[in-house]
Design a protein around this motif. Structure first.
Motif, PDB file in Angstrom:
ATOM      1  N   GLU A  95       0.663  -1.245   0.035  1.00  0.00           N
ATOM      2  CA  GLU A  95      -0.144  -0.149   0.150  1.00  0.00           C
ATOM      3  C   GLU A  95       0.765   1.270  -0.026  1.00  0.00           C
ATOM      4  O   GLU A  95       0.277   2.231   0.199  1.00  0.00           O
ATOM      5  N   GLY A  96       2.135   1.146   0.111  1.00  0.00           N
ATOM      6  CA  GLY A  96       3.125   2.220   0.057  1.00  0.00           C
ATOM      7  C   GLY A  96       2.719   3.105  -1.216  1.00  0.00           C
ATOM      8  O   GLY A  96       2.841   2.849  -2.147  1.00  0.00           O
ATOM      9  N   GLY A  97       2.462   4.289  -1.027  1.00  0.00           N
ATOM     10  CA  GLY A  97       2.400   5.329  -2.188  1.00  0.00           C
ATOM     11  C   GLY A  97       1.031   5.510  -2.788  1.00  0.00           C
ATOM     12  O   GLY A  97       0.807   6.494  -3.689  1.00  0.00           O
ATOM     13  N   PHE A  98      -0.043   4.671  -2.160  1.00  0.00           N
ATOM     14  CA  PHE A  98      -1.103   5.058  -2.710  1.00  0.00           C
ATOM     15  C   PHE A  98      -1.909   6.308  -2.479  1.00  0.00           C
ATOM     16  O   PHE A  98      -2.542   6.918  -3.355  1.00  0.00           O
ATOM     17  N   THR A  99      -1.403   6.737  -1.274  1.00  0.00           N
ATOM     18  CA  THR A  99      -1.865   8.082  -0.754  1.00  0.00           C
ATOM     19  C   THR A  99      -1.476   9.295  -1.761  1.00  0.00           C
ATOM     20  O   THR A  99      -2.146  10.063  -1.944  1.00  0.00           O
ATOM     21  N   SER A 100      -0.158   9.106  -1.954  1.00  0.00           N
ATOM     22  CA  SER A 100       0.351   9.846  -3.057  1.00  0.00           C
ATOM     23  C   SER A 100      -0.262  10.001  -4.402  1.00  0.00           C
ATOM     24  O   SER A 100      -0.683  11.235  -5.085  1.00  0.00           O
ATOM     25  N   VAL A 101      -0.520   8.917  -4.807  1.00  0.00           N
ATOM     26  CA  VAL A 101      -1.091   8.801  -6.190  1.00  0.00           C
ATOM     27  C   VAL A 101      -2.760   9.147  -6.213  1.00  0.00           C
ATOM     28  O   VAL A 101      -2.979  10.048  -7.064  1.00  0.00           O
ATOM     29  N   GLU A 102      -3.382   8.945  -5.026  1.00  0.00           N
ATOM     30  CA  GLU A 102      -4.703   9.385  -4.894  1.00  0.00           C
ATOM     31  C   GLU A 102      -4.807  10.897  -4.711  1.00  0.00           C
ATOM     32  O   GLU A 102      -5.456  11.333  -5.389  1.00  0.00           O
ATOM     33  N   LEU A 103      -3.816  11.462  -4.109  1.00  0.00           N
ATOM     34  CA  LEU A 103      -3.845  13.127  -4.097  1.00  0.00           C
ATOM     35  C   LEU A 103      -3.465  13.568  -5.400  1.00  0.00           C
ATOM     36  O   LEU A 103      -4.122  14.731  -5.546  1.00  0.00           O
ATOM     37  N   ALA A 104      -2.549  13.166  -6.126  1.00  0.00           N
ATOM     38  CA  ALA A 104      -2.339  13.596  -7.451  1.00  0.00           C
ATOM     39  C   ALA A 104      -3.358  13.450  -8.350  1.00  0.00           C
ATOM     40  O   ALA A 104      -3.593  14.211  -9.276  1.00  0.00           O
ATOM     41  N   MET A 105      -3.996  12.359  -8.295  1.00  0.00           N
ATOM     42  CA  MET A 105      -5.464  12.390  -8.965  1.00  0.00           C
ATOM     43  C   MET A 105      -6.532  13.387  -8.742  1.00  0.00           C
ATOM     44  O   MET A 105      -7.185  13.891  -9.816  1.00  0.00           O
ATOM     45  N   VAL A 106      -6.643  13.528  -7.374  1.00  0.00           N
ATOM     46  CA  VAL A 106      -7.735  14.181  -6.974  1.00  0.00           C
ATOM     47  C   VAL A 106      -7.409  15.952  -6.916  1.00  0.00           C
ATOM     48  O   VAL A 106      -8.280  16.645  -7.160  1.00  0.00           O
ATOM     49  N   MET A 107      -6.029  16.286  -6.952  1.00  0.00           N
ATOM     50  CA  MET A 107      -5.688  17.842  -6.741  1.00  0.00           C
ATOM     51  C   MET A 107      -6.199  18.422  -8.106  1.00  0.00           C
ATOM     52  O   MET A 107      -6.870  19.545  -7.786  1.00  0.00           O
ATOM     53  N   PRO A 108      -6.014  18.041  -9.252  1.00  0.00           N
ATOM     54  CA  PRO A 108      -6.480  18.780 -10.556  1.00  0.00           C
ATOM     55  C   PRO A 108      -8.023  19.023 -10.305  1.00  0.00           C
ATOM     56  O   PRO A 108      -8.544  19.949 -10.792  1.00  0.00           O
ATOM     57  N   VAL A 109      -8.982  18.040  -9.998  1.00  0.00           N
ATOM     58  CA  VAL A 109     -10.300  18.480  -9.678  1.00  0.00           C
ATOM     59  C   VAL A 109     -10.400  19.327  -8.536  1.00  0.00           C
ATOM     60  O   VAL A 109     -11.342  20.408  -8.944  1.00  0.00           O
ATOM     61  N   ILE A 110      -9.750  19.117  -7.433  1.00  0.00           N
ATOM     62  CA  ILE A 110     -10.025  20.143  -6.441  1.00  0.00           C
ATOM     63  C   ILE A 110      -9.720  21.747  -6.991  1.00  0.00           C
ATOM     64  O   ILE A 110     -10.541  22.736  -6.807  1.00  0.00           O
ATOM     65  N   VAL A 111      -8.792  21.907  -7.834  1.00  0.00           N
ATOM     66  CA  VAL A 111      -8.394  23.026  -8.351  1.00  0.00           C
ATOM     67  C   VAL A 111      -9.338  23.632  -9.316  1.00  0.00           C
ATOM     68  O   VAL A 111      -9.742  24.887  -9.325  1.00  0.00           O
ATOM     69  N   LEU A 112      -9.930  22.805 -10.184  1.00  0.00           N
ATOM     70  CA  LEU A 112     -10.917  23.158 -11.293  1.00  0.00           C
ATOM     71  C   LEU A 112     -12.022  23.562 -10.507  1.00  0.00           C
ATOM     72  O   LEU A 112     -12.781  24.442 -10.925  1.00  0.00           O
ATOM     73  N   VAL A 113     -12.557  22.886  -9.311  1.00  0.00           N
ATOM     74  CA  VAL A 113     -13.716  23.170  -8.748  1.00  0.00           C
ATOM     75  C   VAL A 113     -13.492  24.568  -8.034  1.00  0.00           C
ATOM     76  O   VAL A 113     -14.591  25.364  -7.914  1.00  0.00           O
ATOM     77  N   LEU A 114     -12.483  24.821  -7.552  1.00  0.00           N
ATOM     78  CA  LEU A 114     -12.299  25.964  -6.775  1.00  0.00           C
ATOM     79  C   LEU A 114     -12.050  27.251  -7.841  1.00  0.00           C
ATOM     80  O   LEU A 114     -12.757  28.436  -7.668  1.00  0.00           O
ATOM     81  N   GLY A 115     -11.583  26.836  -9.058  1.00  0.00           N
ATOM     82  CA  GLY A 115     -11.442  27.925  -9.891  1.00  0.00           C
ATOM     83  C   GLY A 115     -12.886  28.067 -10.613  1.00  0.00           C
ATOM     84  O   GLY A 115     -13.074  29.311 -10.769  1.00  0.00           O
ATOM     85  N   MET A 116     -13.727  27.336 -10.527  1.00  0.00           N
ATOM     86  CA  MET A 116     -15.193  27.490 -11.098  1.00  0.00           C
ATOM     87  C   MET A 116     -15.949  28.228 -10.026  1.00  0.00           C
ATOM     88  O   MET A 116     -16.787  29.057 -10.466  1.00  0.00           O
ATOM     89  N   ALA A 117     -15.649  27.833  -8.753  1.00  0.00           N
ATOM     90  CA  ALA A 117     -16.471  28.624  -7.725  1.00  0.00           C
ATOM     91  C   ALA A 117     -15.779  30.239  -7.951  1.00  0.00           C
ATOM     92  O   ALA A 117     -16.999  30.992  -7.611  1.00  0.00           O
ATOM     93  N   VAL A 118     -14.718  30.609  -7.985  1.00  0.00           N
ATOM     94  CA  VAL A 118     -14.227  31.816  -8.029  1.00  0.00           C
ATOM     95  C   VAL A 118     -14.768  32.580  -9.144  1.00  0.00           C
ATOM     96  O   VAL A 118     -15.203  33.612  -8.881  1.00  0.00           O
ATOM     97  N   THR A 119     -14.995  31.895 -10.262  1.00  0.00           N
ATOM     98  CA  THR A 119     -15.496  32.704 -11.475  1.00  0.00           C
ATOM     99  C   THR A 119     -17.149  32.965 -11.145  1.00  0.00           C
ATOM    100  O   THR A 119     -17.533  33.788 -11.639  1.00  0.00           O
ATOM    101  N   ALA A 120     -17.539  31.823 -10.673  1.00  0.00           N
ATOM    102  CA  ALA A 120     -19.191  32.045 -10.517  1.00  0.00           C
ATOM    103  C   ALA A 120     -19.128  33.266  -9.599  1.00  0.00           C
ATOM    104  O   ALA A 120     -20.267  34.002  -9.618  1.00  0.00           O
TER     105      ALA A 120
END
Length: 121
Positions: A10-35
């Motif tokens: 299980e070593g490194g799964f947290t880093s991979v999950e974070l790397a996959m979710v981070m762009p989505v979080i940034v996109l959602v925050l950007g859309m919220a600021v734009t709105a």
């Protein structure tokens, strides 16, 4: 096996999950600021149109109405005044700001109509 140590395989799964979710979080925050920016601009053009219609209904000159509208509207907004019979309509349209500029049709726009005050020609 200690409580703080990852299990085998299980070593490194947290880093991979974070790397996959981070762009989505940034996109959602950007859309919220734009709105939020679009909502603020819409409130500004709505207030500006309402104040402009009220000023025009009192008989203020077109230049004075434009000055009052431009004071409240976002920078670069366009102002259109139209008088029909005993009513006047003021329309204010602004350009979208920030990332919203990239999307056609996202332009804050508002109109307000008021009846002319008695005695105003």
């Amino acid at each position: 096996m200690g409580a703080g140590r990852p299990r085998d395989g299980e070593g490194g799964f947290t880093s991979v999950e974070l790397a996959m979710v981070m762009p989505v979080i940034v996109l959602v925050l950007g859309m919220a600021v734009t709105a939020m920016v679009l909502v603020v601009d819409l409130l500004q053009v709505t207030d500006a149109a309402r104040v402009g219609a009220r000023a025009a209904s009192r008989g203020d000159s077109r230049i004075e109405v434009r000055h009052q509208v431009e004071r409240l509207a976002p920078q670069g907004a366009t102002v259109h005044q139209r008088r029909t019979g005993r009513s006047v309509t003021v329309t204010v349209k602004a350009r979208a700001r920030g990332p919203a500029e990239w999307f056609p049709g996202l332009h804050p726009e508002s109109s307000a109509t008021a009846l002319m005050e008695p005695g105003v020609r």
